[in-house]
Design a protein around this motif. Structure first.
Motif, short mmCIF file in Angstrom:
data_model
loop_
_atom_site.label_atom_id
_atom_site.label_comp_id
_atom_site.label_asym_id
_atom_site.label_seq_id
_atom_site.Cartn_x
_atom_site.Cartn_y
_atom_site.Cartn_z
N ALA A 1 0.84 -1.20 0.00
CA ALA A 1 0.00 0.00 0.00
C ALA A 1 0.87 1.24 0.00
N THR B 1 5.51 -2.64 1.66
CA THR B 1 5.11 -4.02 1.40
C THR B 1 5.46 -4.87 2.62
N GLU C 1 0.88 4.84 -8.88
CA GLU C 1 -0.13 3.92 -9.43
C GLU C 1 0.52 2.78 -10.20
N LEU D 1 2.30 0.34 -7.80
CA LEU D 1 1.34 -0.54 -7.11
C LEU D 1 0.78 -1.59 -8.06
N ASP D 2 0.44 -1.17 -9.28
CA ASP D 2 -0.11 -2.13 -10.26
C ASP D 2 0.88 -3.27 -10.52
N TYR E 1 0.99 -5.56 -7.54
CA TYR E 1 -0.20 -6.42 -7.48
C TYR E 1 -0.06 -7.57 -8.49
N SER F 1 -1.33 -8.21 -2.49
CA SER F 1 -2.72 -7.74 -2.44
C SER F 1 -2.73 -6.33 -1.86
N PRO F 2 -3.70 -5.50 -2.29
CA PRO F 2 -3.80 -4.17 -1.68
C PRO F 2 -4.07 -4.33 -0.18
N LEU G 1 -4.71 3.76 5.50
CA LEU G 1 -4.12 2.79 4.56
C LEU G 1 -2.61 2.91 4.68
#
Ligand SMILES: Nc1nc2c(ncn2[C@@H]2O[C@H](COP(=O)(O)OP(=O)(O)OP(=O)(O)O)[C@@H](O)[C@H]2O)c(=O)[nH]1
Ligand SMILES: [Mg+2]
Length: 459
Positions: free
Chosen positions: A14, A29, A102, A105-106, A109, A114-115, A457
């Motif tokens: 996150a 992470t 972004e 994070l993508d 993932y 996982s978020p 978060l």
């Protein structure tokens, strides 16, 4: 299906810094294979795999599916158990644009992260025994601290002072419970000195609980901030004073009475306190529907105010409504405004002369308000003013402390009424369990989920 906090084998990721543009962003992470998964997306792959705990590694973050370079980053490696959650972890420091974050994070993932859920890192730290629930909540409070007082209190809770105090209280109860249970097993040993010692322990535990319970209103206030409301008749200079506090021309000021119709607010720091300062519509009876609604809202804010600043136009002088207000709100700071004008009448006793037009003398007036906030904080906090005092600020904790206190009072009542020792023991157990729930020693899953879901978060 949404993931659960209890699904602890999934690696999580996150953004830990605020969304939006910034010099740097930190993507966090954690997970058993977090280092290997991040290494797949890292130019200096072997260096990351070989890194020791607490080591920073420079490199490029890459999308392994295309080989595309995404950003120049620093990866900070943590090795279990020496990390926040107790697992392996990598914190990636990238440049702070939403586009970079972004993509990072993508890509993470896509590697299997996982978020993270709200507060999931803290939840894992708690489950790993890295922290108790009180200290985990203190971390969250620290991330929300909006003033010096809130930071101070949250840090004290984080240092474990509250957990230790709760541990002491719970130990008293558990020892007592063991004594009583022994007595239930061997009733013939019962002696009078035992009985007075038990009473003493129960009273002692209740006193300790009550100090903490009484610290809640003050602690909450220090955490959440004070509601300070500026009130007075139309044209008294309320909006002018509001603007001085806000240090900008926020509210419209005009010679026309009834300028402010709806209240406006600003968050400011006054001394060590966070303050929600509200400027209200002038108090008067009005036929105008909008103005009348404004006055009704002013009144409702006044009912909730922690501190009231009541202004009177010193040129116009006092009228019956002002006198009535002052009598009804003896705790309000009474301000005699427009003292810069030669037509201004002398301030009556108990009123503080000031000019909401004079920036230079404002500092002096601000000190008066700070003193008032401090004395209000002291009275709200009945139990004392020592800076070292342990305060609680969480509604959850306050509720459980009250629950524990109630159970203990029932135990005392049962014992003094000569009820069976098994009933006394039952109430003492309830009291001890409520304390255990505060620290998380015996908290149910849904309690934990509720607590951690209020966290940020990435925390
Ligand atoms: N000379 C002088 N004028 C002031 C002072 N404070 C306010 N005024 C003037 O008084 C008038 C009313 O000021 P506001 O701050 O709008 O008063 P208010 O209490 O917010 O008025 P409403 O919103 O209508 O209830 C304006 O013309 C201000 O410039 C002061 O300390 N000295
Ligand atoms: Mg106004």
């Amino acid at each position: 299906m949404p993931r659960s906090y209890f699904d602890r084998n999934t690696p999580i990721a996150a953004l830990a810094t605020p969304e939006g543009r910034s010099a740097l962003a930190v993507v966090r992470t954690a997970g058993a294979n977090a280092i290997e998964l991040v290494a797949r997306c890292f130019s200096n792959r072997q260096a990351l795999l070989d890194a020791q705990g607490y080591q920073a590694v420079y490199g490029w973050f890459i999308d392994p599916s295309s080989g595309e370079y995404i950003d120049e980053v620093i990866a900070l490696v943590f090795r279990a158990p020496h990390s926040f959650t107790g697992e392996n972890a990598v914190e990636i420091m990238s440049h702070g644009s939403p586009a970079v974050v972004e993509r990072i994070l993508d890509v993470l993932y896509a590697q299997g992260f996982s978020p993270a859920l709200h507060g999931e890192f803290s939840f894992r730290a708690f489950v790993q025994g890295k922290t108790d629930l009180v200290r985990a909540e203190a971390i969250n409070e620290l991330t929300h601290a909006s003033c010096e007082a809130a930071r101070h209190d949250a840090l004290q809770r984080l240092s474990g002072a509250l957990s230790r105090k709760l541990g002491e209280i719970r130990d008293l109860m558990v020892d007592l419970l063991a004594d009583i249970n022994a007595k239930l097993d061997y009733p013939e040993d019962e002696g009078p000195e035992e009985s007075s010692r038990w009473l003493e322990i129960m009273h002692h535990a209740r006193d300790a609980l009550s100090v903490l319970i009484q610290s809640y209103p003050g602690g909450r206030l220090r955490q959440e901030g004070f509601l300070v409301v500026i009130a007075g008749r139309p044209n008294a200079g309320k909006s002018s004073l509001f603007n001085l506090f806000a240090r900008e021309e926020r509210a419209i000021v005009s010679p026309e009475p009834g300028t402010t119709r709806d209240w406006i607010e600003t968050w400011i720091s006054i001394g060590e306190f966070a303050v929600r300062l509200v400027d209200t519509a002038g108090l008067r009876s009005s036929q105008n529907m909008i103005e009348a609604e404004g006055v009704r809202r002013s009144q409702s804010l006044l009912e909730r105010a922690d501190v009231i600043l009541y202004l009177v136009d010193g040129v116009a002088g006092l009228n019956d409504e002002d006198r009535e207000f002052a009598a009804k709100h003896p705790e309000a700071l009474l301000l005699w405004n427009k003292a810069d004008l030669s037509r201004c009448l002398p301030a009556p006793e108990g009123w503080i002369a000031l000019s909401a037009k004079d920036v230079r003398s404002f500092g002096e007036f601000e000190n008066i308000v700070i003193d008032r906030l401090r004395s209000y904080a002291r009275t709200t906090q009945k139990a004392g003013t020592l800076e070292r005092q342990i305060r609680i600020a969480s509604e959850r904790q306050a509720g459980l402390l009250k629950q524990s206190d109630l159970a203990l009072s029932q135990a005392l009542e049962a014992y003094t009424a000569g009820a069976g020792l098994d009933l006394v023991a039952l109430h003492i157990r309830e009291a001890a369990e409520a304390i255990g729930e505060i620290t998380g020693d015996i908290a149910a899953d849904e309690v934990l989920e509720r607590v951690f879901s209020t966290f940020c978060l990435g925390k």
